[in-house]
Design a protein around this motif. Structure first.
Motif, PDB file in Angstrom:
ATOM      1  N   THR A  70       0.849  -1.183   0.000  1.00 23.54           N
ATOM      2  CA  THR A  70       0.000   0.000   0.000  1.00 23.54           C
ATOM      3  C   THR A  70       0.886   1.234   0.000  1.00 23.54           C
ATOM      4  O   THR A  70       1.769   1.378   0.851  1.00 23.54           O
ATOM      5  CB  THR A  70      -0.927   0.000   1.236  1.00 23.54           C
ATOM      6  OG1 THR A  70      -1.709  -1.201   1.219  1.00 23.54           O
ATOM      7  CG2 THR A  70      -1.854   1.206   1.231  1.00 23.54           C
ATOM      8  N   GLN A  71       0.641   2.119  -0.943  1.00 23.00           N
ATOM      9  CA  GLN A  71       1.490   3.299  -1.112  1.00 23.00           C
ATOM     10  C   GLN A  71       1.222   4.318  -0.015  1.00 23.00           C
ATOM     11  O   GLN A  71       0.087   4.739   0.194  1.00 23.00           O
ATOM     12  CB  GLN A  71       1.265   3.921  -2.491  1.00 23.00           C
ATOM     13  CG  GLN A  71       2.219   5.050  -2.787  1.00 23.00           C
ATOM     14  CD  GLN A  71       2.000   5.657  -4.155  1.00 23.00           C
ATOM     15  OE1 GLN A  71       0.997   5.420  -4.819  1.00 23.00           O
ATOM     16  NE2 GLN A  71       2.957   6.472  -4.585  1.00 23.00           N
ATOM     17  N   GLN A  72       2.310   4.741   0.655  1.00 26.74           N
ATOM     18  CA  GLN A  72       2.209   5.737   1.723  1.00 26.74           C
ATOM     19  C   GLN A  72       2.951   7.029   1.390  1.00 26.74           C
ATOM     20  O   GLN A  72       2.696   8.049   2.015  1.00 26.74           O
ATOM     21  CB  GLN A  72       2.755   5.146   3.030  1.00 26.74           C
ATOM     22  CG  GLN A  72       1.971   3.941   3.510  1.00 26.74           C
ATOM     23  CD  GLN A  72       0.507   4.262   3.783  1.00 26.74           C
ATOM     24  OE1 GLN A  72       0.186   5.281   4.365  1.00 26.74           O
ATOM     25  NE2 GLN A  72      -0.390   3.407   3.317  1.00 26.74           N
ATOM     26  N   SER A  73       3.895   6.960   0.455  1.00 26.65           N
ATOM     27  CA  SER A  73       4.602   8.176   0.045  1.00 26.65           C
ATOM     28  C   SER A  73       4.855   8.098  -1.457  1.00 26.65           C
ATOM     29  O   SER A  73       4.608   7.068  -2.082  1.00 26.65           O
ATOM     30  CB  SER A  73       5.902   8.362   0.832  1.00 26.65           C
ATOM     31  OG  SER A  73       6.789   7.308   0.591  1.00 26.65           O
ATOM     32  N   ALA A 129       1.862  10.136  -6.998  1.00 27.44           N
ATOM     33  CA  ALA A 129       1.527  10.723  -5.703  1.00 27.44           C
ATOM     34  C   ALA A 129       0.794   9.682  -4.858  1.00 27.44           C
ATOM     35  O   ALA A 129      -0.001   8.895  -5.379  1.00 27.44           O
ATOM     36  CB  ALA A 129       0.653  11.953  -5.904  1.00 27.44           C
ATOM     37  N   PRO A 130       1.045   9.672  -3.561  1.00 27.48           N
ATOM     38  CA  PRO A 130       0.391   8.676  -2.706  1.00 27.48           C
ATOM     39  C   PRO A 130      -1.087   8.995  -2.505  1.00 27.48           C
ATOM     40  O   PRO A 130      -1.457  10.124  -2.233  1.00 27.48           O
ATOM     41  CB  PRO A 130       1.156   8.785  -1.389  1.00 27.48           C
ATOM     42  CG  PRO A 130       1.679  10.182  -1.366  1.00 27.48           C
ATOM     43  CD  PRO A 130       1.949  10.541  -2.803  1.00 27.48           C
ATOM     44  N   GLN A 131      -1.905   7.965  -2.695  1.00 29.43           N
ATOM     45  CA  GLN A 131      -3.341   8.076  -2.442  1.00 29.43           C
ATOM     46  C   GLN A 131      -3.787   7.003  -1.452  1.00 29.43           C
ATOM     47  O   GLN A 131      -4.978   6.765  -1.294  1.00 29.43           O
ATOM     48  CB  GLN A 131      -4.119   7.948  -3.754  1.00 29.43           C
ATOM     49  CG  GLN A 131      -3.802   9.053  -4.746  1.00 29.43           C
ATOM     50  CD  GLN A 131      -4.575   8.896  -6.046  1.00 29.43           C
ATOM     51  OE1 GLN A 131      -5.697   8.406  -6.060  1.00 29.43           O
ATOM     52  NE2 GLN A 131      -3.966   9.313  -7.139  1.00 29.43           N
ATOM     53  N   GLY A 132      -2.820   6.323  -0.842  1.00 30.21           N
ATOM     54  CA  GLY A 132      -3.151   5.271   0.118  1.00 30.21           C
ATOM     55  C   GLY A 132      -3.709   4.020  -0.538  1.00 30.21           C
ATOM     56  O   GLY A 132      -4.354   3.200   0.110  1.00 30.21           O
ATOM     57  N   GLN A 133      -3.456   3.866  -1.838  1.00 28.40           N
ATOM     58  CA  GLN A 133      -4.001   2.745  -2.595  1.00 28.40           C
ATOM     59  C   GLN A 133      -3.074   1.529  -2.532  1.00 28.40           C
ATOM     60  O   GLN A 133      -1.859   1.674  -2.602  1.00 28.40           O
ATOM     61  CB  GLN A 133      -4.191   3.129  -4.068  1.00 28.40           C
ATOM     62  CG  GLN A 133      -5.170   4.241  -4.302  1.00 28.40           C
ATOM     63  CD  GLN A 133      -6.594   3.822  -4.004  1.00 28.40           C
ATOM     64  OE1 GLN A 133      -6.950   2.655  -4.005  1.00 28.40           O
ATOM     65  NE2 GLN A 133      -7.426   4.798  -3.709  1.00 28.40           N
ATOM     66  N   PRO A 134      -3.660   0.340  -2.449  1.00 31.26           N
ATOM     67  CA  PRO A 134      -2.838  -0.874  -2.519  1.00 31.26           C
ATOM     68  C   PRO A 134      -2.657  -1.325  -3.961  1.00 31.26           C
ATOM     69  O   PRO A 134      -3.426  -0.942  -4.842  1.00 31.26           O
ATOM     70  CB  PRO A 134      -3.683  -1.894  -1.751  1.00 31.26           C
ATOM     71  CG  PRO A 134      -5.093  -1.473  -2.027  1.00 31.26           C
ATOM     72  CD  PRO A 134      -5.050   0.047  -2.117  1.00 31.26           C
ATOM     73  N   PHE A 135      -1.626  -2.129  -4.192  1.00 27.99           N
ATOM     74  CA  PHE A 135      -1.464  -2.800  -5.474  1.00 27.99           C
ATOM     75  C   PHE A 135      -1.015  -4.226  -5.204  1.00 27.99           C
ATOM     76  O   PHE A 135      -0.437  -4.535  -4.167  1.00 27.99           O
ATOM     77  CB  PHE A 135      -0.451  -2.078  -6.376  1.00 27.99           C
ATOM     78  CG  PHE A 135       0.983  -2.463  -6.124  1.00 27.99           C
ATOM     79  CD1 PHE A 135       1.601  -3.435  -6.902  1.00 27.99           C
ATOM     80  CD2 PHE A 135       1.702  -1.890  -5.097  1.00 27.99           C
ATOM     81  CE1 PHE A 135       2.917  -3.807  -6.659  1.00 27.99           C
ATOM     82  CE2 PHE A 135       3.013  -2.246  -4.852  1.00 27.99           C
ATOM     83  CZ  PHE A 135       3.624  -3.214  -5.629  1.00 27.99           C
ATOM     84  N   SER A 136      -1.312  -5.074  -6.138  1.00 25.89           N
ATOM     85  CA  SER A 136      -0.824  -6.453  -6.139  1.00 25.89           C
ATOM     86  C   SER A 136      -0.694  -6.851  -7.596  1.00 25.89           C
ATOM     87  O   SER A 136      -1.680  -6.836  -8.334  1.00 25.89           O
ATOM     88  CB  SER A 136      -1.792  -7.387  -5.411  1.00 25.89           C
ATOM     89  OG  SER A 136      -1.284  -8.713  -5.438  1.00 25.89           O
TER      90      SER A 136
END
Length: 160
Positions: free
Chosen positions: A107-110, A116-123
């Protein structure tokens, strides 16, 4: 008369897959130093889909583990503090070639590159092709994945 040529030393499939398994364990622990220490000083590094466009240059994921690879891994771990991998399949041969099918997620935090971070996860599924030398060190890492899929999951849609 038969002439036998000396063959190059090999590591064996089992040992090669053990080395790469430990590499992914270190990756899962987010231990970049351990990952780097498992590689030769001049290990090749190529993250094929990786590109970051700047005003006057493009940074690609090609170079050496101790320069480009270490920077990319550290940046990923910084931007995705819960970054992890799930290895689905690992296979090697006696020459030290190892193929790994895994998912890498977090999950992106920075900020990551220009995302830009949007608090989104990736897999995203990844394919790694690695080589382990006879001394038990990784001397080549190549990786492939769908970079557009990662960007989409993180909410980064780029339009030219």
């Amino acid at each position: 008369m038969t002439i036998q040529l000396d063959s190059a030393p090999t590591i064996g499939a089992r040992k090669a897959t053990e080395v790469v398994t430990e590499f992914f364990n270190a990756y899962r622990r987010r231990d970049v130093e351990a990952m780097t220490d498992m590689c030769t000083d001049n290990a090749d590094f190529s993250y094929i889909p990786f590109e970051v466009w700047a005003k006057q240059r493009v940074m690609r994921g090609d170079g050496k583990v101790r320069t480009v690879g270490k920077v990319i891994w550290s940046g990923l771990i910084n931007a995705f503090p819960n970054l992890f991998n799930v290895v689905h399949h690992i296979d090697g041969n006696d020459d030290g070639d190892v193929v790994v099918a895994c998912d890498i997620a977090g999950t992106q935090q920075s900020a990551w590159a220009f995302i830009a971070p949007q608090g989104q996860p990736f897999s995203e599924p990844h394919l790694f092709i690695m080589h382990v030398n006879p001394e038990g060190l990784i001397d080549s890492i190549r990786a492939y994945w769908d970079n557009a899929g990662v960007c989409r999951q993180l909410g980064h849609l780029e339009v030219d």
